[in-house]
Design an enzyme around this catalytic site. Structure first.
Site: not given
Ligand code: FPP
Length: 241
Positions: A18, A66
């Site tokens: 996250d 998501n």
């Molecule tokens: C949460 O951070 C993250 C996600 C919803 C996506 C995670 C995906 C990846 C790291 C890439 C996946 C790829 C592979 C190869 C496994 P957020 O966007 O909710 O962060 P925020 O809370 O700061 O907005």
């Protein structure tokens, strides 16, 4: 001197990746740049976990919730997954030597067809690896996973193959995507959030939690070590005294 006791590592670690969006915002970048960096950190931590001998590790990459994000962001995450899958194909010998098995947990329904094909290929090609099982949760929701298991059992009941009173906790666990794997001992959530967010909710019943304010793209091996150290200092009682 390293403070981690390698003889007493958690068997299974879950990680909620996250803070990618906030990391990007802090730098005046697009959110997708945060995910890109997050995918790099995912690779590093995966290899580190394998180096130190973690047996099972589960990363939360894309939840069933998501899909509600803007389409460009969903596509960007799918593209990162695609890139990783192509790379896994190129690096299959290296992964084999490392003993790294890739598995996907979640529903394949609604995912782009080429990604489903690549996922199945990566899973099949790494089947024989046993040192570290890497579960990547994609289109995953813990409640949906329990529902999936319960539906399977309901079918057995309606076919007369199982009596309702004979359904056990193990039966429910055996219908989950993680069937046959130990429950997570430790769940790591960076970025200052203190929620489980529908991640491994059945399996995490007795998991220890470790939180940190560091955003996922800034997460380092040293942070993982800190989580392990903290875990090793705790006294797990599983409801006993
Ligand atoms: C949460 O951070 C993250 C996600 C919803 C996506 C995670 C995906 C990846 C790291 C890439 C996946 C790829 C592979 C190869 C496994 P957020 O966007 O909710 O962060 P925020 O809370 O700061 O907005």
């Amino acid at each position: 001197m390293p403070a981690i006791d390698r003889e007493h590592l958690p068997q299974h670690v879950g990680i909620i990746m996250d803070g990618n969006g906030r990391w990007a915002k802090q730098r005046g970048l697009k959110r997708t740049e945060g995910h890109k960096e997050g995918a790099r950190v995912f690779r590093r931590i995966c290899e580190y976990a394998n180096d130190i001998g973690i047996r099972f590790i589960t990363f939360y990459a894309f939840s069933t919730e998501n899909w509600a994000r803007p389409p460009e962001e969903v596509s960007a995450i799918m593209e990162l997954l695609r890139e990783y899958l192509f790379e896994a194909e190129e690096r299959k010998r290296e992964n084999e030597a490392r003993g790294m098995r890739i598995r996907f947990i979640g529903s394949q329904e609604g995912l782009p067809q080429d990604i489903v094909r690549l996922m199945n290929q990566a899973q099949e090609e790494s089947l024989s690896a046993t040192k570290t099982i890497v579960n990547i949760a994609v289109n995953y929701g813990g409640r949906q996973e329990i529902l999936h298991s319960v539906r399977g059992l309901a079918q057995l009941v309606s076919a007369g193959e199982k009596k309702p009173e004979k359904i056990t906790l193990e039966d429910i666990g055996n219908g989950l995507y993680t069937a046959g794997q130990p429950d997570p001992d430790l769940i790591i959530r960076p970025s200052g959030e203190y929620r489980l967010s529908n991640f491994l909710i059945w399996q995490a019943a007795y998991a220890e939690f470790w939180y940190s304010d560091v955003l996922w793209p800034d997460f380092k091996e040293a942070d993982f070590d800190q989580a392990l150290e903290s875990y090793q200092k705790r006294n797990r009682r599983f409801g006993g005294i």
